[in-house]
Structures are given as structure tokens and as C-alpha cells.
Write a protein that holds these residues in place. Structure first.
Motif, PDB file in Angstrom:
ATOM      1  N   PRO A  70       0.839  -1.211   0.000  1.00 22.93           N
ATOM      2  CA  PRO A  70       0.000   0.000   0.000  1.00 22.93           C
ATOM      3  C   PRO A  70       0.870   1.255   0.000  1.00 22.93           C
ATOM      4  CG  PRO A  70      -0.758  -1.575   1.655  1.00 22.93           C
ATOM      5  CD  PRO A  70       0.568  -2.071   1.161  1.00 22.93           C
ATOM      6  N   ASP A  71       0.329   2.343  -0.531  1.00 27.19           N
ATOM      7  CA  ASP A  71       1.065   3.611  -0.556  1.00 27.19           C
ATOM      8  C   ASP A  71       1.508   3.999   0.856  1.00 27.19           C
ATOM      9  OD1 ASP A  71       0.662   3.750  -3.239  1.00 27.19           O
ATOM     10  OD2 ASP A  71      -0.957   5.237  -3.150  1.00 27.19           O
ATOM     11  N   GLY A  72       2.769   4.420   0.974  1.00 22.83           N
ATOM     12  CA  GLY A  72       3.292   4.888   2.257  1.00 22.83           C
ATOM     13  C   GLY A  72       3.739   3.791   3.197  1.00 22.83           C
ATOM     14  N   GLU A  73       3.692   2.538   2.762  1.00 24.80           N
ATOM     15  CA  GLU A  73       4.087   1.434   3.641  1.00 24.80           C
ATOM     16  C   GLU A  73       5.327   0.731   3.093  1.00 24.80           C
ATOM     17  OE1 GLU A  73       1.025  -1.210   4.870  1.00 24.80           O
ATOM     18  OE2 GLU A  73      -0.289   0.402   5.580  1.00 24.80           O
ATOM     19  N   TYR A  74       5.993  -0.002   3.970  1.00 25.78           N
ATOM     20  CA  TYR A  74       7.195  -0.751   3.600  1.00 25.78           C
ATOM     21  C   TYR A  74       7.336  -1.937   4.539  1.00 25.78           C
ATOM     22  CZ  TYR A  74       8.964   2.148   7.473  1.00 25.78           C
ATOM     23  OH  TYR A  74       9.117   2.773   8.685  1.00 25.78           O
ATOM     24  N   ASP A  75       8.256  -2.810   4.231  1.00 22.13           N
ATOM     25  CA  ASP A  75       8.556  -3.932   5.118  1.00 22.13           C
ATOM     26  C   ASP A  75      10.055  -3.986   5.337  1.00 22.13           C
ATOM     27  OD1 ASP A  75       8.070  -6.031   6.799  1.00 22.13           O
ATOM     28  OD2 ASP A  75       7.746  -7.516   5.223  1.00 22.13           O
ATOM     29  N   LEU A  76      10.428  -4.551   6.467  1.00 20.58           N
ATOM     30  CA  LEU A  76      11.834  -4.643   6.855  1.00 20.58           C
ATOM     31  C   LEU A  76      12.173  -6.057   7.300  1.00 20.58           C
ATOM     32  CD1 LEU A  76      12.311  -1.513   9.185  1.00 20.58           C
ATOM     33  CD2 LEU A  76      13.183  -1.784   6.862  1.00 20.58           C
ATOM     34  N   SER A  77      13.336  -6.498   6.950  1.00 19.09           N
ATOM     35  CA  SER A  77      13.896  -7.713   7.526  1.00 19.09           C
ATOM     36  C   SER A  77      15.414  -7.565   7.529  1.00 19.09           C
ATOM     37  CB  SER A  77      13.474  -8.965   6.748  1.00 19.09           C
ATOM     38  OG  SER A  77      13.932  -8.897   5.412  1.00 19.09           O
ATOM     39  N   GLY A  78      16.077  -8.434   8.243  1.00 21.68           N
ATOM     40  CA  GLY A  78      17.529  -8.342   8.297  1.00 21.68           C
ATOM     41  C   GLY A  78      18.119  -9.539   9.013  1.00 21.68           C
ATOM     42  N   PHE A  79      19.435  -9.660   8.918  1.00 23.27           N
ATOM     43  CA  PHE A  79      20.083 -10.734   9.675  1.00 23.27           C
ATOM     44  C   PHE A  79      21.463 -10.294  10.133  1.00 23.27           C
ATOM     45  CE2 PHE A  79      21.761 -11.795   5.464  1.00 23.27           C
ATOM     46  CZ  PHE A  79      23.060 -12.199   5.733  1.00 23.27           C
ATOM     47  N   ALA A  80      21.876 -10.914  11.222  1.00 23.40           N
ATOM     48  CA  ALA A  80      23.172 -10.619  11.822  1.00 23.40           C
ATOM     49  C   ALA A  80      24.018 -11.883  11.853  1.00 23.40           C
ATOM     50  CB  ALA A  80      22.992 -10.097  13.245  1.00 23.40           C
ATOM     51  N   VAL A  81      25.310 -11.687  11.738  1.00 24.18           N
ATOM     52  CA  VAL A  81      26.273 -12.776  11.901  1.00 24.18           C
ATOM     53  C   VAL A  81      27.247 -12.378  13.002  1.00 24.18           C
ATOM     54  CG1 VAL A  81      28.157 -14.084  10.844  1.00 24.18           C
ATOM     55  CG2 VAL A  81      26.086 -13.594   9.534  1.00 24.18           C
ATOM     56  N   GLY A  82      27.430 -13.271  13.955  1.00 30.30           N
ATOM     57  CA  GLY A  82      28.365 -13.044  15.045  1.00 30.30           C
ATOM     58  C   GLY A  82      29.351 -14.184  15.144  1.00 30.30           C
ATOM     59  N   MET A  83      30.274 -14.073  16.085  1.00 34.09           N
ATOM     60  CA  MET A  83      31.288 -15.110  16.253  1.00 34.09           C
ATOM     61  C   MET A  83      31.610 -15.291  17.730  1.00 34.09           C
ATOM     62  SD  MET A  83      34.963 -15.496  14.289  1.00 34.09           S
ATOM     63  CE  MET A  83      35.665 -14.016  15.007  1.00 34.09           C
ATOM     64  N   VAL A  84      31.831 -16.544  18.107  1.00 35.43           N
ATOM     65  CA  VAL A  84      32.198 -16.878  19.471  1.00 35.43           C
ATOM     66  C   VAL A  84      33.239 -17.993  19.431  1.00 35.43           C
ATOM     67  CG1 VAL A  84      30.319 -18.569  19.691  1.00 35.43           C
ATOM     68  CG2 VAL A  84      31.287 -17.518  21.751  1.00 35.43           C
ATOM     69  N   ASP A  85      34.131 -17.998  20.401  1.00 31.48           N
ATOM     70  CA  ASP A  85      35.078 -19.107  20.536  1.00 31.48           C
ATOM     71  C   ASP A  85      34.304 -20.290  21.115  1.00 31.48           C
ATOM     72  OD1 ASP A  85      37.385 -20.529  20.508  1.00 31.48           O
ATOM     73  OD2 ASP A  85      38.382 -19.427  22.122  1.00 31.48           O
ATOM     74  N   THR A  86      34.313 -21.411  20.434  1.00 29.68           N
ATOM     75  CA  THR A  86      33.468 -22.551  20.802  1.00 29.68           C
ATOM     76  C   THR A  86      33.590 -22.943  22.275  1.00 29.68           C
ATOM     77  OG1 THR A  86      33.516 -23.376  18.536  1.00 29.68           O
ATOM     78  CG2 THR A  86      32.890 -24.941  20.250  1.00 29.68           C
ATOM     79  N   PRO A  87      34.790 -22.995  22.875  1.00 27.97           N
ATOM     80  CA  PRO A  87      34.862 -23.354  24.295  1.00 27.97           C
ATOM     81  C   PRO A  87      34.148 -22.358  25.213  1.00 27.97           C
ATOM     82  CG  PRO A  87      37.015 -23.574  23.255  1.00 27.97           C
ATOM     83  CD  PRO A  87      36.137 -22.849  22.288  1.00 27.97           C
ATOM     84  N   LYS A  88      33.924 -21.133  24.730  1.00 25.75           N
ATOM     85  CA  LYS A  88      33.268 -20.109  25.540  1.00 25.75           C
ATOM     86  C   LYS A  88      31.787 -19.931  25.184  1.00 25.75           C
ATOM     87  CE  LYS A  88      37.548 -17.461  26.157  1.00 25.75           C
ATOM     88  NZ  LYS A  88      38.215 -16.138  25.966  1.00 25.75           N
ATOM     89  N   MET A  89      31.293 -20.779  24.308  1.00 22.67           N
ATOM     90  CA  MET A  89      29.904 -20.657  23.895  1.00 22.67           C
ATOM     91  C   MET A  89      28.964 -20.909  25.077  1.00 22.67           C
ATOM     92  SD  MET A  89      27.913 -22.699  20.850  1.00 22.67           S
ATOM     93  CE  MET A  89      29.271 -22.368  19.727  1.00 22.67           C
ATOM     94  N   VAL A  90      27.917 -20.101  25.179  1.00 21.95           N
ATOM     95  CA  VAL A  90      26.927 -20.246  26.248  1.00 21.95           C
ATOM     96  C   VAL A  90      25.792 -21.111  25.713  1.00 21.95           C
ATOM     97  CG1 VAL A  90      25.381 -19.036  27.825  1.00 21.95           C
ATOM     98  CG2 VAL A  90      27.547 -17.966  27.128  1.00 21.95           C
ATOM     99  N   THR A  91      25.623 -22.287  26.300  1.00 16.88           N
ATOM    100  CA  THR A  91      24.651 -23.247  25.767  1.00 16.88           C
ATOM    101  C   THR A  91      23.501 -23.567  26.716  1.00 16.88           C
ATOM    102  OG1 THR A  91      25.852 -25.158  26.650  1.00 16.88           O
ATOM    103  CG2 THR A  91      26.507 -24.348  24.463  1.00 16.88           C
ATOM    104  N   GLY A  92      23.679 -23.304  28.014  1.00 21.49           N
ATOM    105  CA  GLY A  92      22.662 -23.668  28.988  1.00 21.49           C
ATOM    106  C   GLY A  92      22.806 -25.076  29.533  1.00 21.49           C
TER     107      GLY A  92
END
Length: 353
Positions: A153-175
Motif C-alpha cells: 500500500p502507498d506509504g508502507e514498507y517492510d523490513l527484515s535483516g540478519f546478523a552474523v556473530g562469532m564466538v570461541d566454541t569453548p566459551k559458547m553459552v549453551t545452557g
């Protein structure tokens, strides 16, 4: 008329202004460059963004990725003609997810789609995306602006996005090491963030409130409270990870407490939350009253004032809280503990006074 404009007359007549798109990209270059971090190895305008991560000192680097949008909260941006905050929402919803596993967000890419490109509106949106990236030390590496006549519709838009991060596997927080006796710390939200807006918009429409009215329980306008962007937790949480052993983390999004907390818990434990151990934001009191909802219903849908959760041992809880309390970008509260649980039992229990 430039040669480029002549060549694209047919497309312009169909509703897609290539020249306007090129001019828009040119105008946002400086904003985008303000987000660049040392790993960025390209300028905007290429077919792909280049990023060279710093992996020195890491045993086993692991990439962590997340994607999201802003949802129907965008309708309020259209309604209030306020477009400089939804870009922050967009970044926050992805980088906060990536953060849950202990990853430093490296870069972000966005997608902006509209029927007709209004450069002033689009620039406001991108300014918010850039602000979200700066708040999380994350580079806006690239993106896409799509003009699709007749699709929106006139005057409207949509947004999406993604992020990439990095962690050292031994320090990964897993629960996986969360155990009975661990302490649950809640980090305050800024509002409803980017979840539950189909319900909030319905309640707003029924309330009779206007954008410039004072929102109940605050000194802010209705528009200011409703459009408040999602809080970014990257900086305080990454600092916390350097000082204490965080066993588990939760980004409280759609599904509220009851659906999100169990996502990171081992089967043999449950989270016991003490309702009332943190202050309630006026927006949630208003939603509950306006929608005639119970607090369990509220906690199933909304973050109810706690947008992010970290779980630490009882021995490190005070240190973690002291570190967070010393910051001026987020408030934190001891909101519960981890208890033993049978396999079939519900893994999130909220105790009400």
C-alpha cells in the motif's frame, strides 16, 4: 535528462525509479560508513560485503547467525509518521538472538521493500539501522532496497535483516550446565520491544487514545511510548561474559517467559520466577487493563519488563549484579532461581504474591 535516466524511462514508467534508488544509496553512504568496524574490507555498493574477522586467540571460532523483522509494529511507524526507531528494532531483534550464545555480532544486512521509494522515509529507517549497529559494535555491511510497485500500500514498507556473530566454541553459552541453585538475573526491557503488536494495535484502536495524548502512568506521549525501540543488550552482556561464568541466556521475545526460558534449560531443571521482583513498566499495566488479561496471559505474550535473562551460579550472582548495576545503559534484577524438575514438568514456573 542523463543518459542513465533515458535508458531507464520504461522502468520508471512502470513505477520503479532507478535514479531515485541510486541517489538514495549515495545519500546513506556516510551513515553506513559510521558503523564500519576494523573487519570491514569493502565499501557499500558492491555485490557482496566483505568482512575479515579477527580470530587471533580463539581456539575454535564459531559463526552464529540470526534473522528477524519488526512485525506489525511497523504499522505504528506508518500511523505516527515516525520512521527513525524501527531500524533499531530490526537490528536488536537479530543481534540480541545472536548474543544468547555468547557471540559478538560482527555484521548486519538489511532488506527494505516498498511500493514507491520515498527517500526521506527510507533514510530515516536506515538511520535507525545504523544507530542499532553502532550500539552493538556491529557493521552494517550491506543490504537491499527493493521498489515493487503495486505490492505494498502507498506509504508502507517492510523490513527484515540478519546478523552474523562469532564466538570461541569453548566459551559458547549453551545452557547445558544450568543447575539447581543457579540465580536468574533479568535485564530490563525498554517496552514491548517487537512482539505482541497485533494485540497492542487492536487495544490501541479500541482505547480512543490519540498519538499526542499523554500515555497513562507516564509523562510521554502515546506515540513515544508505543514506538520506543527494542533495547540492545550486546555491550553490557559481553562485558559481563568477560568477568563471570554465565551458564545460560535468554532473549525474551514472542512467547514471553513461558516459551523462551525453557529453550535453553536442560531437561532436569526448571526456572522459578518471582513475579514482582522487578518494576512493571506502565505500558504493560495498560495492556493488561485494556485487554482484561491475567498476568499469566501477559507473561505468555510479552516480556513484561524483562527483555533479556542471564543465569549464573549463586556464588557469582552478586558480582554479576554489581557489574550490571554499575552501568547506565540497563537495569538488572534478581528475578528467580533454577530448581530441580521432573522431565514432564513445565520448565517455567512463575510465583505470584
Amino acid at each position: 535528462m542523463s543518459d542513465s535516466a533515458k535508458r531507464s524511462q520504461a522502468y520508471t514508467a512502470a513505477g520503479v525509479d532507478i535514479e531515485a534508488g541510486n541517489q538514495f544509496v549515495s545519500r546513506i553512504k556516510d551513515m553506513v560508513k559510521s558503523t564500519f568496524t576494523p573487519g570491514v574490507a569493502t565499501d557499500i555498493g558492491g555485490f557482496g560485503g566483505l568482512f575479515k574477522p579477527e580470530i587471533a586467540g580463539m581456539e575454535a571460532p564459531m559463526l552464529v547467525a540470526g534473522a528477524d523483522g519488526v512485525g506489525t509494529k511497523l504499522k505504528l511507524a506508518f500511523m505516527f509518521d515516525r520512521h527513525d526507531t524501527v531500524g533499531i528494532d530490526l537490528v536488536a531483534m537479530s543481534v540480541n538472538d545472536v548474543l544468547v550464545q555468547g557471540a559478538q555480532p560482527l555484521f548486519f544486512l538489511d532488506y527494505f521493500a516498498t511500493g514507491k521509494l520515498e527517500s526521506g522515509v527510507a533514510e530515516q529507517v536506515v538511520s535507525g539501522v545504523c544507530e542499532g549497529c553502532r550500539q552493538s559494535d556491529c557493521a552494517l555491511l550491506g543490504g537491499e532496497t527493493a521498489e515493487m510497485p503495486g505490492f505494498y500500500p502507498d506509504g508502507e514498507y517492510d523490513l527484515s535483516g540478519f546478523a552474523v556473530g562469532m564466538v570461541d566454541t569453548p566459551k559458547m553459552v549453551t545452557g547445558k550446565d544450568v543447575a539447581p541453585g543457579d540465580v536468574i538475573i533479568g535485564l530490563a526491557s525498554s517496552g514491548a520491544h517487537s512482539n505482541g503488536w497485533s494485540l497492542i494495535r487492536k487495544l490501541y484502536d479500541e482505547s480512543g487514545l490519540k498519538a499526542d495524548d499523554t500515555f497513562p502512568g507516564t509523562e510521554k506521549t502515546v506515540a513515544e511510548v508505543l514506538i520506543e525501540p527494542t533495547r540492545l543488550y550486546v555491550k553490557p552482556v559481553l562485558k559481563l561474559l568477560e568477568a563471570v561464568t554465565v551458564k545460560g541466556m535468554v532473549h525474551v521475545t514472542g512467547g514471553g517467559f513461558y516459551d523462551n526460558i525453557p529453550r535453553i534449560l536442560p531437561e532436569q531443571v526448571a526456572a522459578r520466577i518471582e513475579f514482582g521482583s522487578w518494576p512493571m513498566l506502565p505500558i504493560f499495566d495498560w495492556i493488561k487493563e485494556q485487554g482484561d488479561l491475567s498476568w499469566p496471559e501477559m507473561l505468555q505474550i510479552f516480556n513484561c519488563g524483562i527483555g533479556y535473562i542471564v543465569i549464573v551460579s549463586a556464588e557469582e550472582a552478586d558480582k554479576a549484579l554489581d557489574m550490571l548495576d554499575a552501568r547506565d545503559d540497563v537495569d538488572s534484577y534478581r528475578i528467580g532461581e533454577i530448581v530441580e524438575s521432573e522431565k514432564a514438568a513445565e520448565q517455567c514456573e512463575v510465583l505470584f504474591p
